[in-house]
Design an enzyme around this catalytic site. Structure first.
Site, short mmCIF file in Angstrom:
data_model
loop_
_atom_site.label_atom_id
_atom_site.label_comp_id
_atom_site.label_asym_id
_atom_site.label_seq_id
_atom_site.Cartn_x
_atom_site.Cartn_y
_atom_site.Cartn_z
N LEU A 338 0.36 -1.20 -0.44
CA LEU A 338 -0.66 0.39 0.05
C LEU A 338 1.07 1.48 -0.17
O LEU A 338 1.73 1.44 1.21
CB LEU A 338 -1.09 -0.30 1.11
N CYS A 422 -0.17 -0.25 -11.83
CA CYS A 422 -0.70 0.94 -10.91
C CYS A 422 -0.95 1.91 -11.82
O CYS A 422 -1.29 1.85 -12.86
CB CYS A 422 0.54 1.64 -10.74
N ASN A 524 -7.96 -9.95 -5.95
CA ASN A 524 -7.41 -8.92 -4.91
C ASN A 524 -9.09 -7.29 -5.25
O ASN A 524 -9.59 -7.63 -6.08
CB ASN A 524 -6.65 -8.03 -5.18
#
Length: 684
Positions: A338, A422, A524
């Site tokens: 994170l 990302c 996820n």
């Protein structure tokens, strides 16, 4: 790295009703109706009227940081200006020389007037803030505190001013620090990467341009270094050196190896040099001696086929990537990497609460290869992290392979994760992160180069695709395993989607069923209770495990709930104890001096901007809470629980003052994820 603001859901207008539990005609809304509108069904006895909203004339470029004070956002400062301010701060009485702070003797610094830090011992004592309540975190173990007089708990030191102190005890529980000699080699582009270069050459990604790159290194080494530099001794003191061949600047203050996230800006070499890794010649340009800056080695073709070493002839490749020792992620509780909030103290908190696997924050390969201390701080590992990996992000095979070889050489990790999901604009614009999802052959080259460079397991984190509705990962899932990946984590959203909708777990299941048997697939997205965990494992038994991200930020005890298979109706006192643990871990990591205390406070406030979204189980009509529910304004079962439920930065600061004392004068805070959209932390 912070993600840019994404689409957020706006609360529905309630036709003049203060409470979301009431319909426009005044009748009571049922819990089912509230859930259908993604509003948390808080019991009516705990609801209260929301605070008055600011008028339209309010300046939206301000952040409230206290009950009575409104301050404007600070204008962005240049790196040169920030460096100048740091120099001035070091010379002020607030920045006492570390060696003098340790010993309490002004004559203990060998550099005297040439030291860059202040030697005004009395001035430091006069302006030093009042000691904090509690015990020094370093006095619990054997030996004195490494911060001496600078410690904010100096009054609790048993032996007064300590002498002959070393900060080795502080670092003994943490590893993966950046060595100064390695950092200087990286600054000067003198670091060698034999394994990575051999693999790149074997793959045809590094040809004769290598010799031209060496010429560039020599040319850069001959550049004149600024005449005023500093040499640093092992105690963190430094003296001005006016010789023309002075070494590069390197100040090593105890406990200051860079901080997690991007709250601090570390000093770089006096003259910024372009990385050799992103500087290359094509074969045609090499003949003419023309330099082509910014082209990756992946775009370089070898001139002579004999330069390519066939895999069967390359004796340096010990094992085929699929024959490497794998990590069994099955049924393990995996805390996701994170950005900003996934720092080492937070990971320690999650380990205490039951996390099995932890991973460091995303680090950019180019920054690691340039020796940036703040980026290397993201690789730090605590001794309690028994199964630990680091996550890196790069756009080209050469940068990724070399960064991985460097990490393998300098750090102790169990696996290395490559971020290919990302969505942050600054990352995508450079061709890294989720931008790689549009370039399957680039993905292949990166995985091939990475897995062939080191023996450690290589994992990959991706999203469903770059554009919504154009999923690509399911078509690559078999190849990803063959290329040398041990495990792949699929975040059930596209890059275009960001966090605006729920994760697509059906698509994750589809990918898991397509994957080869020796490739572990992790899911996820939106895991917020043990019921979510159980459902995903039941719906798709071939799924190895579920990675937990924002669920752990909002309620880190989710790991305990999953292991004990129950909803924990945690009290405000128990939550405060968890925050106290974070503060203690933070002071051990960032230091117990003023700078360490304020760094700990900043990261605590970043975390509190997420924890305020948690709604206690005992206050809900429907259990468990879902990640997409919008909490109404409600009262807790006690004053502390009410304070923890506030989404006001002023209340977060009040909680921090309960643990770390009063904030300094002029203190301001605005969360990196923009405060009105809490779901910006997960970087993949």
């Amino acid at each position: 790295m912070d993600e840019s603001p994404a689409e957020t859901v706006v609360d529905p207008k309630l036709s003049g009703d203060d409470s979301p539990s009431l319909k426009s005609n005044g009748s009571q809304r049922t819990p089912e109706e509230l859930v259908a509108k993604a509003i948390a069904p808080v019991k009516k006895e705990f609801l209260r009227s929301p605070p008055p909203r600011p008028s339209s004339s309010t300046n939206h470029q301000t952040h409230v940081v206290s009950e009575t004070k409104v301050v404007s956002i600070k204008e962005k400062k240049s790196k040169r200006q920030l460096k100048r301010e740091r120099r001035q701060e070091q010379k002020s009485a607030r920045s006492i020389c570390p060696l003098i702070a340790k010993t309490g003797d002004v004559s203990s610094c060998p550099y005297n007037d040439k030291c860059r830090f202040s030697h005004d011992l009395q001035g430091f004592k006069d302006q030093k803030p009042v000691d904090l309540v509690g015990e020094c975190p370093f006095m619990t173990a054997e030996g004195p505190c490494p911060y001496g007089l600078a410690c904010r708990f100096f009054g609790t030191h048993k032996d007064g001013v300590p002498t002959g102190i070393s900060d080795a005890r502080k670092k003994c529980a943490e590893i993966n620090g950046l060595k100064k000699d390695v950092q200087k080699l990286l600054w000067k582009n003198k670091m060698s990467f034999p394994k990575a270069d051999a693999k790149l050459k074997a793959l045809g990604l590094l040809g004769k341009a290598k010799s031209k790159m060496k010429i560039l290194e020599v040319e850069k080494d001959d550049e004149t270094v600024p005449s005023t530099c500093h040499e640093t001794d092992e105690n963190g003191c430094s003296a001005v050196n006016n010789e023309s061949d002075a070494k590069l600047d390197s100040v090593d203050v105890p406990g200051e190896d860079g901080v997690d996230g991007t709250l601090e800006t570390d000093e770089q070499p006096p003259k910024k040099q372009k990385s050799v890794i992103c500087e290359n010649f094509s074969s045609a340009e090499a003949k003419n001696g023309e330099k082509n800056v910014g082209i990756s080695c992946t775009q370089t073709k070898p001139e002579d086929p004999t330069d390519i070493i066939p895999p069967e002839a390359d004796r340096s490749l010990k094992l085929h990537p699929r024959e490497k020792k794998l990590i069994d992620f099955r049924d393990k509780l995996y805390l996701a990497p994170l950005t900003t909030v996934g720092n080492l103290p937070f990971r320690r908190v999650c380990k205490v609460l039951g996390a099995d696997v932890t991973c460091g924050e995303m680090a950019m390969c180019t920054n690691l290869l340039q020796g940036q201390a703040s980026e290397w701080a993201l690789l730090r590992r605590h001794s309690s992290e028994d199964l630990f990996g680091v996550q890196i992000c790069g756009a080209y095979p050469d940068t990724v392979a070399r960064a991985i070889e460097l990490i393998d050489q300098e750090c102790t990790v169990d696996f290395i994760d490559i971020n290919m999901g990302c969505p942050i604009d600054i990352v995508v614009d450079k061709g890294a992160g989720s931008a790689l999802l549009t370039k399957p052959m680039r993905i292949k080259s990166i995985i091939d180069a990475a897995s062939g460079t080191v023996d450690k397991p290589i994992t990959v984190k991706v999203r469903t695709g770059f554009f919504e509705g154009k999923n690509r990962i399911d078509s690559l899932i078999k190849d990803i395993g063959y290329w040398g990946t041990s495990a792949v984590t699929i975040h059930g959203r596209s890059r275009q989607q960001r966090y605006s909708k729920l994760a697509n777990w059906d698509y994750i299941y589809q990918c898991a069923r397509k994957a080869p048997d020796d490739l572990q697939v992790l899911g996820n997205g939106d895991v917020f209770s043990y019921l979510d965990w159980n459902m995903h494992k039941t719906e798709c038994p071939v799924l190895a495990t579920c990675m937990i991200a924002r669920g752990a930020l909002i309620k880190p005890w989710i790991f305990t709930e999953i292991k004990e298979q129950k909803h924990w109706d945690i009290s405000s006192g128990e939550r405060l104890t968890i925050l106290k643990d974070f503060v203690r871990f933070g002071l051990e990591h960032w230091g117990s001096d003023t700078k360490g205390v304020e760094t700990t406070r900043r990261f605590l406030l970043e975390w509190l901007s997420y924890t305020c979204r948690y709604i206690p189980v005992g206050l809900l009509d429907v259990v468990p809470q879902q990640l997409n529910w919008r909490p109404p304004t409600y009262m807790g079962r006690d004053d502390l629980e009410t304070l923890m439920a506030s989404d006001s930065a002023a209340d977060w600061i009040r909680i921090s003052e309960m643990l770390l004392g009063k904030v300094p004068d002029g203190f301001t805070f605005a969360p990196k994820h923009k405060s009105n959209a809490y779901d910006r932390a997960e970087n993949g």
